[in-house]
Scaffold this active site. Structure first.
Site, PDB file in Angstrom:
ATOM      1  CG  ASN A 209       5.430   0.688 -17.512  1.00 26.19           C
ATOM      2  OD1 ASN A 209       4.655  -0.198 -17.183  1.00 26.19           O
ATOM      3  ND2 ASN A 209       5.193   1.967 -17.278  1.00 26.19           N
ATOM      4  CE  LYS A 288       4.055   4.220 -39.683  1.00 22.14           C
ATOM      5  NZ  LYS A 288       3.812   3.205 -40.684  1.00 22.14           N
ATOM      6  CG  PHE A 322       3.420  -0.724  -5.333  1.00 20.75           C
ATOM      7  CD1 PHE A 322       2.200  -0.403  -4.776  1.00 20.75           C
ATOM      8  CD2 PHE A 322       3.740  -2.065  -5.515  1.00 20.75           C
ATOM      9  CE1 PHE A 322       1.310  -1.386  -4.398  1.00 20.75           C
ATOM     10  CE2 PHE A 322       2.861  -3.066  -5.142  1.00 20.75           C
ATOM     11  CZ  PHE A 322       1.639  -2.727  -4.586  1.00 20.75           C
TER      12      PHE A 322
HETATM   13  O1  PMT Z   1       1.069  -4.425 -13.170  1.00 24.83           O
HETATM   14  P1  PMT Z   1       1.854  -5.709 -12.892  1.00 24.83           P
HETATM   15  O2  PMT Z   1       2.307  -6.365 -14.174  1.00 24.83           O
HETATM   16  O3  PMT Z   1       1.128  -6.621 -11.959  1.00 24.83           O
HETATM   17  O4  PMT Z   1       3.217  -5.285 -12.161  1.00 24.83           O
HETATM   18  C1  PMT Z   1       3.178  -4.778 -10.857  1.00 24.83           C
HETATM   19  C2  PMT Z   1       4.142  -3.589 -10.667  1.00 24.83           C
HETATM   20  C3  PMT Z   1       5.585  -4.062 -10.852  1.00 24.83           C
HETATM   21  C4  PMT Z   1       3.842  -2.486 -11.698  1.00 24.83           C
HETATM   22  C5  PMT Z   1       3.891  -3.047  -9.218  1.00 24.83           C
HETATM   23  O5  PMT Z   1       4.165  -4.081  -8.304  1.00 24.83           O
HETATM   24  C6  PMT Z   1       4.758  -1.837  -8.923  1.00 24.83           C
HETATM   25  O6  PMT Z   1       5.887  -1.942  -8.467  1.00 24.83           O
HETATM   26  N1  PMT Z   1       4.221  -0.616  -9.190  1.00 24.83           N
HETATM   27  C7  PMT Z   1       4.970   0.634  -9.088  1.00 24.83           C
HETATM   28  C8  PMT Z   1       5.789   0.839 -10.345  1.00 24.83           C
HETATM   29  C9  PMT Z   1       6.581   2.118 -10.326  1.00 24.83           C
HETATM   30  O7  PMT Z   1       6.329   2.994 -11.140  1.00 24.83           O
HETATM   31  O8  PMT Z   1       7.447   2.219  -9.361  1.00 24.83           O
HETATM   32  P2  PMT Z   1       8.455   3.490  -9.124  1.00 24.83           P
HETATM   33  O9  PMT Z   1       9.427   3.002  -8.120  1.00 24.83           O
HETATM   34  O10 PMT Z   1       8.950   4.009 -10.430  1.00 24.83           O
HETATM   35  O11 PMT Z   1       7.504   4.594  -8.516  1.00 24.83           O
HETATM   36  C10 PMT Z   1       7.330   4.748  -7.109  1.00 24.83           C
HETATM   37  C11 PMT Z   1       5.909   5.156  -6.800  1.00 24.83           C
HETATM   38  O12 PMT Z   1       5.639   6.437  -7.360  1.00 24.83           O
HETATM   39  C12 PMT Z   1       4.852   4.206  -7.356  1.00 24.83           C
HETATM   40  O13 PMT Z   1       3.826   4.096  -6.402  1.00 24.83           O
HETATM   41  C13 PMT Z   1       4.360   4.945  -8.597  1.00 24.83           C
HETATM   42  O14 PMT Z   1       2.974   4.647  -8.865  1.00 24.83           O
HETATM   43  C14 PMT Z   1       4.531   6.399  -8.207  1.00 24.83           C
HETATM   44  N2  PMT Z   1       4.815   7.282  -9.353  1.00 24.83           N
HETATM   45  C15 PMT Z   1       5.930   7.123 -10.098  1.00 24.83           C
HETATM   46  C16 PMT Z   1       6.200   7.994 -11.130  1.00 24.83           C
HETATM   47  C17 PMT Z   1       5.303   9.052 -11.365  1.00 24.83           C
HETATM   48  N3  PMT Z   1       5.523   9.912 -12.352  1.00 24.83           N
HETATM   49  N4  PMT Z   1       4.200   9.194 -10.607  1.00 24.83           N
HETATM   50  C18 PMT Z   1       3.948   8.332  -9.593  1.00 24.83           C
HETATM   51  O15 PMT Z   1       2.934   8.468  -8.900  1.00 24.83           O
END
Ligand code: PMT
Length: 402
Positions: A209, A288, A322
């Site tokens: 991503n 590949k 986040f």
């Molecule tokens: O890295 P940058 O370019 O500075 O961008 C910052 C950011 C947009 C990546 C950051 O601000 C952000 O939003 N990070 C969380 C991205 C994300 O995966 O969000 P989500 O809403 O999909 O996930 C929610 C939470 O679960 C997040 O804390 C994520 O780390 C966690 N997660 C998600 C999926 C997964 N399989 N395991 C997780 O732990």
């Protein structure tokens, strides 16, 4: 009191240089050890003798002069202080700092240091508002230089406007506040995740991503500034690792999961800023994958939801998640708070300009499980990280009272 602190005061060549005398005097009254480095231009506004007398220490300004100790002087000066304060900071010196120019003793020290830097700009308001100066300040903020002021008001050139240096008392108060804030997380163990995981398809391709790691790296830096012991579990990025932070490099979501779990029992705080891939290919092709002209189907299987697992196993840890959303930001974020059992959730609408992936700035809402919410306007990611540190320190303090 600043009795165990060494502060290097950098004085550059503007009329406000005379106020450096009062700043140094005030720092000394708070028992700080003060080192003074002047630019040659600054020595025309105020004499080294004045500053030497107030600092009760030698004043440095000559890059090529006879050294006062048998060290490489600019390196020794760069390494010794707890904090560097540049007051006044002229537009010229800020421009050199932004460009990495080291053409005098002070700018050489600034290029050679990994110590925190506070700068108090002082300049004519046209110079302050010039796009070059504004771009330099924005870049320096991104590189963690903190700014004190400037103020608005009467200027020595006879005009009124932005660019007046903050008063010495306010500058010294900012130095004190820096050191008060810095110990908020002293002794705490913090895990921060950052970057976008990469999920291999074959030896040359992967799914990922747009995460650059900026947000997570800024959080690691702010946590470290606040005195925490920080491990940064990072998917591949191009970011420099903040000073004093331990990097644990991972590539995939499964590797990140394993490393986070390894450190979880010992951690006081976990911040999950990483963008973890929710799915990975069910198998990685050994060779590949060749182009056939036909459609290609990839089967994806779910990755572990790391945050969800941490929420289930939480004992005493503060868990910060986040939420990266493209619609219904607050409703989606509130659902994540409950589902993932977090103590704080930072929600960003990644479709907003100046927010989310790759951007040097972010716009976030900080949500608590009890419904409290703080909306933070567009700020640099390091400024947002410092706000988060204060929120987390507040939660820790509350927990200690329980
Ligand atoms: O890295 P940058 O370019 O500075 O961008 C910052 C950011 C947009 C990546 C950051 O601000 C952000 O939003 N990070 C969380 C991205 C994300 O995966 O969000 P989500 O809403 O999909 O996930 C929610 C939470 O679960 C997040 O804390 C994520 O780390 C966690 N997660 C998600 C999926 C997964 N399989 N395991 C997780 O732990």
């Amino acid at each position: 009191m600043l009795s165990d602190k060494t502060i290097l005061v950098g004085v550059t060549g503007g009329i406000a240089a005379y106020k450096a005398a009062e700043i140094i005097s005030r720092l000394r009254k708070l028992n700080a050890e003060v080192q003074v480095v002047m630019t040659e231009a600054a020595t025309r506004y105020i004499t080294p003798l004045t500053l030497r007398t107030l600092a009760a220490a030698p004043v440095y300004w000559d890059l090529f002069g006879e050294p006062k100790t048998w060290n490489v002087e600019h390196i020794a000066l760069a390494q010794r202080p707890d904090l560097i304060l540049i007051a006044p900071a002229t537009a010229n010196t800020l421009a050199k700092m932004a460009a990495g120019i080291a053409d005098n003793l002070l700018t050489s020290v600034l290029l050679a240091t990994d110590k925190p830097i506070l700068a108090a700009p002082a300049m004519n308001h046209h110079m302050y508002h010039h796009p070059a100066t504004q771009a330099n300040i924005a870049l320096l903020k991104e590189r963690s230089v903190q700014f004190i002021g400037p103020d608005s008001g009467y200027q020595a050139c006879g005009t009124d406007g932005d660019g007046r240096m903050k008063e010495p008392a306010e500058i010294v108060a900012a130095v004190q506040a820096y050191f008060t804030g810095i110990s908020e997380l002293r002794g705490k163990k913090v895990l921060v995740t950052a970057g976008g995981t990469q999920e291999a398809i074959d030896p040359v391709r992967y799914l990922t991503n747009r995460s650059s790691g900026r947000m997570g790296y800024a959080i690691a830096q702010a946590m470290r500034e606040a005195g925490a012991e920080v491990s940064l579990i990072s998917a591949p990025t191009h970011r420099p690792v903040p000073a004093g932070v331990k990097l644990i490099a991972v590539t995939t979501a499964v590797e990140m999961y394993e490393e986070v779990l390894r450190g979880y029992a010992d951690a006081d705080v976990v911040v999950k800023a990483a963008a973890v891939a929710d799915y990975r290919p069910d198998r990685i092709a050994a060779q590949k994958i060749k182009k056939t002209g036909e459609n290609l189907q990839l089967d994806l299987i779910p990755n572990p939801d790391i945050l969800l697992e941490l929420g289930k196993r939480k004992t005493r840890q503060i868990l910060v998640g986040f939420a990266a959303e493209t619609e219904d930001l607050i409703a989606q974020a509130q659902a994540k708070i409950r589902r993932k059992n977090v103590d704080l959730l930072v929600a960003n609408d990644v479709t907003q300009e100046g927010a989310g992936f790759e951007s040097p700035t972010n716009i976030v809402s900080i949500l608590y499980p009890d419904g409290r919410r703080k909306d933070i306007p567009r700020l640099s990611k390091i400024e947002i990280a410092r706000i988060l540190v204060r929120e987390i320190a507040g939660i820790l303090e509350e927990k200690q009272k329980e």
